[in-house]
Design a protein around this motif. Structure first.
Motif, PDB file in Angstrom:
ATOM      1  N   LEU A 187      50.355  37.483  46.804  1.00 48.31           N
ATOM      2  CA  LEU A 187      49.186  37.442  47.539  1.00 48.31           C
ATOM      3  C   LEU A 187      47.923  37.498  46.673  1.00 48.31           C
ATOM      4  O   LEU A 187      47.928  38.419  45.351  1.00 48.31           O
ATOM      5  N   SER A 188      47.100  36.620  46.407  1.00 43.85           N
ATOM      6  CA  SER A 188      45.941  36.443  45.209  1.00 43.85           C
ATOM      7  C   SER A 188      44.833  35.995  45.948  1.00 43.85           C
ATOM      8  O   SER A 188      44.897  35.301  46.839  1.00 43.85           O
ATOM      9  N   VAL A 189      43.823  36.151  45.132  1.00 43.79           N
ATOM     10  CA  VAL A 189      42.495  35.559  45.596  1.00 43.79           C
ATOM     11  C   VAL A 189      41.843  35.203  44.191  1.00 43.79           C
ATOM     12  O   VAL A 189      42.210  35.495  43.163  1.00 43.79           O
ATOM     13  N   PRO A 190      40.863  34.258  44.249  1.00 44.05           N
ATOM     14  CA  PRO A 190      39.936  33.886  42.960  1.00 44.05           C
ATOM     15  C   PRO A 190      39.467  35.173  42.228  1.00 44.05           C
ATOM     16  O   PRO A 190      39.163  36.250  42.664  1.00 44.05           O
ATOM     17  N   LEU A 191      39.275  34.985  40.866  1.00 45.45           N
ATOM     18  CA  LEU A 191      39.023  35.910  40.147  1.00 45.45           C
ATOM     19  C   LEU A 191      37.683  36.582  40.376  1.00 45.45           C
ATOM     20  O   LEU A 191      37.463  37.775  40.652  1.00 45.45           O
ATOM     21  N   ASP A 192      36.636  35.505  40.959  1.00 44.50           N
ATOM     22  CA  ASP A 192      35.419  36.063  41.230  1.00 44.50           C
ATOM     23  C   ASP A 192      35.143  36.852  42.496  1.00 44.50           C
ATOM     24  O   ASP A 192      34.207  37.138  43.130  1.00 44.50           O
ATOM     25  N   ALA A 193      36.353  37.046  43.199  1.00 49.80           N
ATOM     26  CA  ALA A 193      36.383  37.847  44.554  1.00 49.80           C
ATOM     27  C   ALA A 193      36.519  39.195  44.312  1.00 49.80           C
ATOM     28  O   ALA A 193      36.302  39.823  45.225  1.00 49.80           O
ATOM     29  N   VAL A 194      36.888  39.715  43.257  1.00 49.06           N
ATOM     30  CA  VAL A 194      36.979  41.149  42.887  1.00 49.06           C
ATOM     31  C   VAL A 194      36.134  41.653  42.053  1.00 49.06           C
ATOM     32  O   VAL A 194      35.797  40.876  40.913  1.00 49.06           O
ATOM     33  N   ASP A 195      35.302  42.738  42.156  1.00 49.97           N
ATOM     34  CA  ASP A 195      34.527  43.535  41.432  1.00 49.97           C
ATOM     35  C   ASP A 195      35.052  44.533  40.458  1.00 49.97           C
ATOM     36  O   ASP A 195      35.841  45.119  41.261  1.00 49.97           O
ATOM     37  N   GLY A 196      34.808  44.540  39.431  1.00 48.07           N
ATOM     38  CA  GLY A 196      35.332  45.950  38.678  1.00 48.07           C
ATOM     39  C   GLY A 196      36.470  45.291  37.909  1.00 48.07           C
ATOM     40  O   GLY A 196      37.471  46.284  37.797  1.00 48.07           O
ATOM     41  N   LEU A 197      37.035  44.216  37.652  1.00 51.32           N
ATOM     42  CA  LEU A 197      38.115  43.755  36.974  1.00 51.32           C
ATOM     43  C   LEU A 197      38.143  44.474  35.644  1.00 51.32           C
ATOM     44  O   LEU A 197      37.426  44.266  34.830  1.00 51.32           O
ATOM     45  N   GLY A 198      39.174  45.069  35.217  1.00 51.47           N
ATOM     46  CA  GLY A 198      39.413  45.711  34.076  1.00 51.47           C
ATOM     47  C   GLY A 198      38.876  47.138  33.818  1.00 51.47           C
ATOM     48  O   GLY A 198      39.004  47.873  32.981  1.00 51.47           O
ATOM     49  N   THR A 199      38.523  47.457  35.041  1.00 48.97           N
ATOM     50  CA  THR A 199      38.034  48.992  35.103  1.00 48.97           C
ATOM     51  C   THR A 199      38.871  50.070  36.182  1.00 48.97           C
ATOM     52  O   THR A 199      40.062  49.261  36.566  1.00 48.97           O
ATOM     53  N   SER A 200      38.584  51.120  36.278  1.00 49.09           N
ATOM     54  CA  SER A 200      39.665  51.788  37.040  1.00 49.09           C
ATOM     55  C   SER A 200      39.467  51.779  38.581  1.00 49.09           C
ATOM     56  O   SER A 200      40.500  52.126  39.316  1.00 49.09           O
ATOM     57  N   VAL A 201      38.283  51.062  38.846  1.00 53.67           N
ATOM     58  CA  VAL A 201      37.963  50.927  40.302  1.00 53.67           C
ATOM     59  C   VAL A 201      37.770  49.288  40.640  1.00 53.67           C
ATOM     60  O   VAL A 201      36.755  48.642  40.037  1.00 53.67           O
TER      61      VAL A 201
ATOM     62  N   VAL B 192      43.858  36.157  40.925  1.00 54.13           N
ATOM     63  CA  VAL B 192      44.428  37.559  40.463  1.00 54.13           C
ATOM     64  C   VAL B 192      45.212  37.959  41.562  1.00 54.13           C
ATOM     65  O   VAL B 192      44.955  37.706  42.704  1.00 54.13           O
ATOM     66  N   GLU B 193      46.307  38.737  41.038  1.00 57.06           N
ATOM     67  CA  GLU B 193      47.227  39.187  42.145  1.00 57.06           C
ATOM     68  C   GLU B 193      46.769  40.550  42.808  1.00 57.06           C
ATOM     69  O   GLU B 193      46.137  41.392  42.208  1.00 57.06           O
ATOM     70  N   ILE B 194      46.827  40.452  44.088  1.00 58.31           N
ATOM     71  CA  ILE B 194      46.373  41.615  44.928  1.00 58.31           C
ATOM     72  C   ILE B 194      47.654  42.390  45.252  1.00 58.31           C
ATOM     73  O   ILE B 194      48.753  41.984  45.851  1.00 58.31           O
ATOM     74  N   LEU B 195      47.903  43.766  44.869  1.00 57.11           N
ATOM     75  CA  LEU B 195      48.706  44.365  45.032  1.00 57.11           C
ATOM     76  C   LEU B 195      48.727  45.317  46.414  1.00 57.11           C
ATOM     77  O   LEU B 195      49.604  45.540  47.177  1.00 57.11           O
ATOM     78  N   SER B 196      47.355  45.638  46.782  1.00 55.96           N
ATOM     79  CA  SER B 196      47.229  46.418  47.779  1.00 55.96           C
ATOM     80  C   SER B 196      45.726  46.254  48.105  1.00 55.96           C
ATOM     81  O   SER B 196      44.977  46.066  47.277  1.00 55.96           O
ATOM     82  N   GLY B 197      45.262  46.544  49.538  1.00 53.65           N
ATOM     83  CA  GLY B 197      43.788  46.473  49.874  1.00 53.65           C
ATOM     84  C   GLY B 197      43.421  45.147  50.712  1.00 53.65           C
ATOM     85  O   GLY B 197      42.497  45.486  51.512  1.00 53.65           O
ATOM     86  N   LEU B 198      44.445  44.188  50.549  1.00 53.16           N
ATOM     87  CA  LEU B 198      44.228  43.057  51.345  1.00 53.16           C
ATOM     88  C   LEU B 198      45.479  42.487  51.927  1.00 53.16           C
ATOM     89  O   LEU B 198      46.495  42.767  51.557  1.00 53.16           O
ATOM     90  N   ASP B 199      45.085  41.841  53.176  1.00 54.09           N
ATOM     91  CA  ASP B 199      46.173  41.164  54.010  1.00 54.09           C
ATOM     92  C   ASP B 199      46.144  39.517  53.743  1.00 54.09           C
ATOM     93  O   ASP B 199      45.210  39.115  53.459  1.00 54.09           O
ATOM     94  N   LYS B 200      47.177  38.966  54.104  1.00 56.81           N
ATOM     95  CA  LYS B 200      47.491  37.476  54.061  1.00 56.81           C
ATOM     96  C   LYS B 200      46.430  37.109  55.122  1.00 56.81           C
ATOM     97  O   LYS B 200      46.454  37.496  56.073  1.00 56.81           O
ATOM     98  N   GLY B 201      45.440  35.977  54.723  1.00 53.18           N
ATOM     99  CA  GLY B 201      44.634  35.454  55.451  1.00 53.18           C
ATOM    100  C   GLY B 201      43.177  36.314  55.430  1.00 53.18           C
ATOM    101  O   GLY B 201      42.176  35.415  56.132  1.00 53.18           O
ATOM    102  N   ASP B 202      42.790  37.177  54.998  1.00 49.76           N
ATOM    103  CA  ASP B 202      41.599  37.874  54.663  1.00 49.76           C
ATOM    104  C   ASP B 202      40.715  37.158  54.232  1.00 49.76           C
ATOM    105  O   ASP B 202      41.168  36.261  53.221  1.00 49.76           O
ATOM    106  N   LYS B 203      39.430  37.151  54.475  1.00 47.64           N
ATOM    107  CA  LYS B 203      38.487  36.163  54.141  1.00 47.64           C
ATOM    108  C   LYS B 203      37.776  37.021  53.235  1.00 47.64           C
ATOM    109  O   LYS B 203      36.889  38.060  53.412  1.00 47.64           O
TER     110      LYS B 203
END
Length: 400
Positions: free
Chosen positions: A322-336, A362-373
């Motif tokens: 389960l993955s999303v584009p890199l620019d969909a996640v804030d704080g990559l490389g940090t603790s949050v 980027v792979e999503i391990l938790s926090g999102l479900d398949k089909g989330d926008k």
């Protein structure tokens, strides 16, 4: 009159102003449009591309064990030789003399052993006669007392003891002769071994990459104290080549022996496969990299040491992550790490846990479900609970 007309004009102006205010429409809130991507399974691979130079599997300057003149040299630059093949022969007359001298010493030791063995036999014979004579006299003296003088008995006993001592001395001389022969044989073996070093052989199968000496050259013994000693040739093993890769510290944990790599030769475009054979298991503090070696077979010698290659290290593979584009996640490389999810037109700020990162996703391990926008791109001005108009991102539209 002027004062009355001024009041009338002021009244008309106030009426017009009030009528204009009543006719202006009230402003309405604008719903912002945001680009979104769909959280979906994808095949993710983490590949690390490194440049390296082909090196011989092993390369050595072949030195001489002993000093001498080159009598013959059988190879030249580019000669392919097998292990133990004769590269050159030295002329060392003093070693030949040492061999002859040591051989003569062995022959002399053999002669000394024969002499010692004969002396032992004589001493054994004398000892036997002396013992027999003393026994006979003793028996007669016991049987017929007074018949044999006591002095004769003492003389016979003394001869017996003397013969026994001579036998012991002869045996000792024989052992000394045998030890001398062993020493002579050891010296002969040493001289022969040193003479064999006059023939310089290839330590492994390879190709001669440099020739230092010619016929008649004086070669010094290649020992540690002889820093100016000249090698005979330089030999390289090219049927198996090494690639030494400087793996960055953030990828060190993913390196394993036997790991498959793709090798692309830069100059020829040829693509090969290899495996990680060994790694230093230590990070260099100056470069923050770890030396990792890949062995590449080269049975036809089509690859030449010094060629450059690009090595693709396959560090990780997630076939349906389960993955999303890199620019969909804030704080990559940090603790949050956080993502903005649009559900029923409302923005929800959620905390996510990420896994494998590639160049685009980027792979999503938790926090999102398949089909989330999830909102992609810049998140400036977007807040939790805000109503938005979600539209597929440009690359999502092209992908569909």
């Amino acid at each position: 009159m002027r004062k009355k007309s001024g009041l009338i004009v002021a009244a008309l102006t106030t009426l017009a102003t009030s009528q204009g205010c009543k006719s202006a429409p009230a402003p309405t809130a604008v719903t912002p449009t945001v680009p979104v991507a769909i959280a979906a399974p994808a095949s993710l691979e983490n590949n690390l591309v490194l440049s390296a130079e082909f090196r011989p599997f092993q390369e050595v300057d072949v030195m001489a064990k002993i000093a001498g003149y080159v009598r013959a040299i059988n190879v030249d630059v580019g000669s392919h030789v097998a292990q133990n093949a004769i590269l050159a022969t030295l002329e060392v007359p003093e070693i030949q003399d040492d061999v002859a001298k040591a051989k003569a010493g062995v022959s002399a030791a053999d002669a000394n052993i024969i002499t010692a063995q004969a002396a032992v036999q004589r001493a054994e014979a004398n000892s036997n006669i002396s013992t027999l004579s003393f026994k006979r006299i003793s028996d007669v003296a016991k049987r017929d007392q007074g018949l044999v003088p006591r002095q004769e008995i003492d003389v016979a006993q003394a001869k017996q003891l003397e013969a026994a001592a001579q036998l012991a001395s002869a045996n000792s001389s024989l052992k000394a002769a045998e030890q001398s022969k062993a020493q002579a044989q050891s010296e002969y073996s040493r001289a022969q071994a040193m003479f064999q070093y006059a023939t310089i052989r290839a330590p492994f199968t390879g190709v001669v990459t440099k020739r230092y000496a010619n016929t008649g050259s004086m070669i010094q013994a290649g020992i540690s104290s002889q820093t100016q000693a000249m090698p005979v040739v330089r030999l390289a093993q090219n049927n198996l080549l090494r690639l030494v890769l400087p793996v960055p510290v953030n990828a060190v944990a993913e390196i394993r022996n036997g790991q498959t790599v793709d090798v692309e030769v830069t100059s020829t475009g040829r693509k090969l496969q290899g495996k990680v054979t060994r790694y230093a298991d230590s990070v260099q503090t100056a470069t923050r990299t770890m030396d990792t070696e890949v062995d590449v077979p080269n049975p036809d010698d089509s690859l030449v040491p010094g060629m450059y290659a690009e090595v693709h290290l396959h560090l990780a593979n997630r076939p349906a992550a389960l993955s999303v584009p890199l620019d969909a996640v804030d704080g990559l490389g940090t603790s949050v790490q956080q993502a903005y999810v649009v559900r029923d037109g409302i923005v929800h700020l959620v905390t996510v846990q990420v896994g494998l990162q590639t160049a685009n996703r980027v792979e999503i391990l938790s926090g999102l479900d398949k089909g989330d926008k999830v909102i992609v791109g810049r998140h400036t001005g977007i807040s939790d609970g805000q109503r938005v108009d979600a539209q597929p991102a440009a690359y999502e539209t092209k992908g569909s």
